[in-house]
Design a protein around this motif. Structure first.
Motif, PDB file in Angstrom:
ATOM      1  N   PRO A 198      -5.607  -4.740 -13.322  1.00  0.00           N
ATOM      2  CA  PRO A 198      -4.312  -4.140 -13.014  1.00  0.00           C
ATOM      3  C   PRO A 198      -3.333  -5.174 -12.461  1.00  0.00           C
ATOM      4  N   ALA A 199      -2.066  -5.054 -12.824  1.00  0.00           N
ATOM      5  CA  ALA A 199      -1.062  -6.057 -12.468  1.00  0.00           C
ATOM      6  C   ALA A 199      -0.937  -6.230 -10.954  1.00  0.00           C
ATOM      7  N   LEU A 200      -1.028  -5.144 -10.182  1.00  0.00           N
ATOM      8  CA  LEU A 200      -0.923  -5.262  -8.729  1.00  0.00           C
ATOM      9  C   LEU A 200      -2.072  -6.103  -8.182  1.00  0.00           C
ATOM     10  N   THR A 201      -3.269  -5.842  -8.676  1.00  0.00           N
ATOM     11  CA  THR A 201      -4.440  -6.595  -8.236  1.00  0.00           C
ATOM     12  C   THR A 201      -4.309  -8.062  -8.624  1.00  0.00           C
ATOM     13  N   GLU A 202      -3.848  -8.310  -9.841  1.00  0.00           N
ATOM     14  CA  GLU A 202      -3.664  -9.690 -10.286  1.00  0.00           C
ATOM     15  C   GLU A 202      -2.644 -10.405  -9.407  1.00  0.00           C
ATOM     16  N   ALA A 203      -1.553  -9.728  -9.057  1.00  0.00           N
ATOM     17  CA  ALA A 203      -0.514 -10.332  -8.220  1.00  0.00           C
ATOM     18  C   ALA A 203      -1.077 -10.746  -6.866  1.00  0.00           C
ATOM     19  N   VAL A 204      -1.866  -9.860  -6.256  1.00  0.00           N
ATOM     20  CA  VAL A 204      -2.473 -10.173  -4.955  1.00  0.00           C
ATOM     21  C   VAL A 204      -3.360 -11.414  -5.076  1.00  0.00           C
ATOM     22  N   LEU A 220      10.825  -8.126  -8.044  1.00  0.00           N
ATOM     23  CA  LEU A 220      10.891  -7.279  -6.850  1.00  0.00           C
ATOM     24  C   LEU A 220       9.501  -6.751  -6.480  1.00  0.00           C
ATOM     25  N   ILE A 221       8.782  -6.270  -7.474  1.00  0.00           N
ATOM     26  CA  ILE A 221       7.439  -5.739  -7.213  1.00  0.00           C
ATOM     27  C   ILE A 221       6.520  -6.838  -6.696  1.00  0.00           C
ATOM     28  N   PHE A 222       6.645  -8.045  -7.260  1.00  0.00           N
ATOM     29  CA  PHE A 222       5.819  -9.172  -6.828  1.00  0.00           C
ATOM     30  C   PHE A 222       6.085  -9.493  -5.353  1.00  0.00           C
ATOM     31  N   ALA A 223       7.364  -9.428  -4.958  1.00  0.00           N
ATOM     32  CA  ALA A 223       7.722  -9.677  -3.559  1.00  0.00           C
ATOM     33  C   ALA A 223       7.174  -8.582  -2.645  1.00  0.00           C
ATOM     34  N   VAL A 224       7.226  -7.341  -3.114  1.00  0.00           N
ATOM     35  CA  VAL A 224       6.685  -6.219  -2.319  1.00  0.00           C
ATOM     36  C   VAL A 224       5.171  -6.365  -2.169  1.00  0.00           C
ATOM     37  N   VAL A 225       4.501  -6.794  -3.223  1.00  0.00           N
ATOM     38  CA  VAL A 225       3.067  -7.056  -3.139  1.00  0.00           C
ATOM     39  C   VAL A 225       2.800  -8.112  -2.079  1.00  0.00           C
ATOM     40  N   ASN A 226       3.648  -9.118  -2.011  1.00  0.00           N
ATOM     41  CA  ASN A 226       3.481 -10.198  -1.043  1.00  0.00           C
ATOM     42  C   ASN A 226       3.573  -9.698   0.393  1.00  0.00           C
ATOM     43  N   ILE A 227       4.538  -8.830   0.654  1.00  0.00           N
ATOM     44  CA  ILE A 227       4.654  -8.302   2.021  1.00  0.00           C
ATOM     45  C   ILE A 227       3.434  -7.465   2.368  1.00  0.00           C
ATOM     46  N   VAL A 287       0.868  -8.098   5.645  1.00  0.00           N
ATOM     47  CA  VAL A 287       0.659  -7.111   6.724  1.00  0.00           C
ATOM     48  C   VAL A 287      -0.686  -6.410   6.566  1.00  0.00           C
ATOM     49  N   ASP A 288      -1.537  -6.975   5.689  1.00  0.00           N
ATOM     50  CA  ASP A 288      -2.894  -6.479   5.491  1.00  0.00           C
ATOM     51  C   ASP A 288      -2.921  -5.029   5.005  1.00  0.00           C
ATOM     52  N   ALA A 289      -2.021  -4.720   4.074  1.00  0.00           N
ATOM     53  CA  ALA A 289      -1.999  -3.400   3.444  1.00  0.00           C
ATOM     54  C   ALA A 289      -2.155  -3.611   1.944  1.00  0.00           C
ATOM     55  N   ASP A 290      -3.327  -3.296   1.392  1.00  0.00           N
ATOM     56  CA  ASP A 290      -3.578  -3.513  -0.021  1.00  0.00           C
ATOM     57  C   ASP A 290      -2.576  -2.722  -0.864  1.00  0.00           C
ATOM     58  N   PRO A 291      -1.780  -3.398  -1.698  1.00  0.00           N
ATOM     59  CA  PRO A 291      -0.726  -2.705  -2.465  1.00  0.00           C
ATOM     60  C   PRO A 291      -1.264  -1.606  -3.374  1.00  0.00           C
ATOM     61  N   GLU A 292      -2.406  -1.857  -4.015  1.00  0.00           N
ATOM     62  CA  GLU A 292      -2.984  -0.857  -4.916  1.00  0.00           C
ATOM     63  C   GLU A 292      -3.339   0.404  -4.150  1.00  0.00           C
ATOM     64  N   MET A 293      -4.013   0.236  -3.021  1.00  0.00           N
ATOM     65  CA  MET A 293      -4.412   1.396  -2.216  1.00  0.00           C
ATOM     66  C   MET A 293      -3.194   2.068  -1.590  1.00  0.00           C
ATOM     67  N   ALA A 294      -2.209   1.264  -1.178  1.00  0.00           N
ATOM     68  CA  ALA A 294      -0.996   1.837  -0.591  1.00  0.00           C
ATOM     69  C   ALA A 294      -0.272   2.711  -1.614  1.00  0.00           C
ATOM     70  N   LEU A 295      -0.180   2.204  -2.860  1.00  0.00           N
ATOM     71  CA  LEU A 295       0.495   2.971  -3.902  1.00  0.00           C
ATOM     72  C   LEU A 295      -0.299   4.223  -4.269  1.00  0.00           C
ATOM     73  N   ARG A 296      -1.617   4.108  -4.295  1.00  0.00           N
ATOM     74  CA  ARG A 296      -2.438   5.291  -4.562  1.00  0.00           C
ATOM     75  C   ARG A 296      -2.208   6.357  -3.496  1.00  0.00           C
ATOM     76  N   GLY A 297      -2.091   5.914  -2.248  1.00  0.00           N
ATOM     77  CA  GLY A 297      -1.824   6.851  -1.165  1.00  0.00           C
ATOM     78  C   GLY A 297      -0.478   7.544  -1.345  1.00  0.00           C
ATOM     79  N   THR A 298       0.528   6.762  -1.764  1.00  0.00           N
ATOM     80  CA  THR A 298       1.854   7.336  -2.005  1.00  0.00           C
ATOM     81  C   THR A 298       1.826   8.292  -3.191  1.00  0.00           C
ATOM     82  N   ASN A 299       1.072   7.942  -4.227  1.00  0.00           N
ATOM     83  CA  ASN A 299       0.943   8.842  -5.380  1.00  0.00           C
ATOM     84  C   ASN A 299       0.355  10.182  -4.957  1.00  0.00           C
ATOM     85  N   THR A 300      -0.687  10.116  -4.122  1.00  0.00           N
ATOM     86  CA  THR A 300      -1.324  11.346  -3.630  1.00  0.00           C
ATOM     87  C   THR A 300      -0.336  12.166  -2.807  1.00  0.00           C
ATOM     88  N   LYS A 301       0.427  11.479  -1.961  1.00  0.00           N
ATOM     89  CA  LYS A 301       1.424  12.152  -1.123  1.00  0.00           C
ATOM     90  C   LYS A 301       2.496  12.802  -1.990  1.00  0.00           C
TER      91      LYS A 301
END
Length: 277
Positions: free
Chosen positions: A155-161, A210-217, A221-235
């Protein structure tokens, strides 16, 4: 045309769908790039069926994924590159070659020796593939250099990290999170400009930045982007479902509801979540 357990029937169906004039207009206008997102989607749906332990769904999703293989092979055949039979031959040759301890003679009689043998065979395959790429004039090699150690097939998010972590090993990284927020603001500005111009390729390029920069932040801050997005999807699912049920209880329906009305119930869902925290 009738269903069959024979792969030949599926190949016939795809050939019919791709036949000019008499085929399916949608299938005929597709190419490798346009089909690629569907291929990824079907792979994810296979994984989802496995996670849900739904074997009925798994059977169907594996069929959908197989169709993607047949589709790509058919398009390649039309270009005179290779056919589905070539795909099958390639993978059977690879499996036989990589398992000499099963299909030939080998002293690999324990897992460690099998792994070593596997790595040696893959290294030889890599050299052969590099030679084929050179003959085709494919110069760019994403396997080369420091970042070549990061697999593109994920997945692109995982690759970016992983790309960012790999670059950070040699000091190519932000020292803290705050400047990344400024970078995100900069990327948002560039995306705004691209949208004003209306050039689709440029918009996609700036959106990716933009997404690459968001992945970087997220990484800083030790927040995995893939898991963070999954959490937002669920919400999002949960809140949108609240809109639907609230409208039903009010005797209204989703299709006729105004955006303001839906926003009212969205905010109600947010308030309920905060009250439960």
């Amino acid at each position: 045309m009738t269903p069959s357990k024979d792969i030949a029937r599926l190949l016939e169906i795809m050939a019919a769908l791709r036949t000019p004039v008499t085929g399916c207009p949608w299938d005929l206008e597709q190419d490798f790039d346009s089909i690629k997102p569907y291929t990824l989607e079907e792979a994810y749906e296979v994984a989802d069926a496995i996670e849900r332990k739904d074997l009925d769904d798994l059977r169907d999703e594996l069929g959908d994924l197989l169709l993607q293989v047949v589709f790509h092979a058919r398009m390649a055949e039309e270009l005179g590159e290779f056919s589905f039979g070539d795909v099958v031959e390639a993978i059977t040759s690879k499996m036989i070659r990589r398992h000499p301890h099963v299909f030939a003679v080998s002293d690999a009689d324990d897992p460690a020796k099998v792994k070593k043998q596997w790595d040696e065979i893959k290294a030889e395959e890599k050299r052969e593939k590099a030679a084929r790429r050179e003959r085709r004039g494919l110069i760019e090699d994403f396997k080369a250099g420091l970042l070549g150690q990061v697999d593109r097939a994920q997945p692109a998010l995982t690759e970016a990290v992983k790309l960012q972590k790999q670059a950070a090993k040699v000091g190519f990284d932000w020292s803290e999170a705050e400047p990344i927020l400024d970078k995100i603001e900069e990327e948002i500005g560039e995306l705004r400009e691209a949208i004003k111009v209306g050039q689709r390729d440029k918009i996609a390029d700036e959106l990716g930045d933009l997404i690459f920069a968001v992945v970087n932040i997220g990484r800083h801050v030790d927040a995995d982007p893939e898991m963070a997005l999954r959490g937002t999807n669920t919400k999002f699912r949960r809140r949108f479902r609240h809109i639907e049920t609230s409208l039903e209880q009010a005797g209204e329906n989703l299709e006729d509801a105004s955006l303001d009305r839906m926003e009212e119930f969205w905010l109600d869902a947010k308030r309920r979540e905060k009250a439960e925290d």
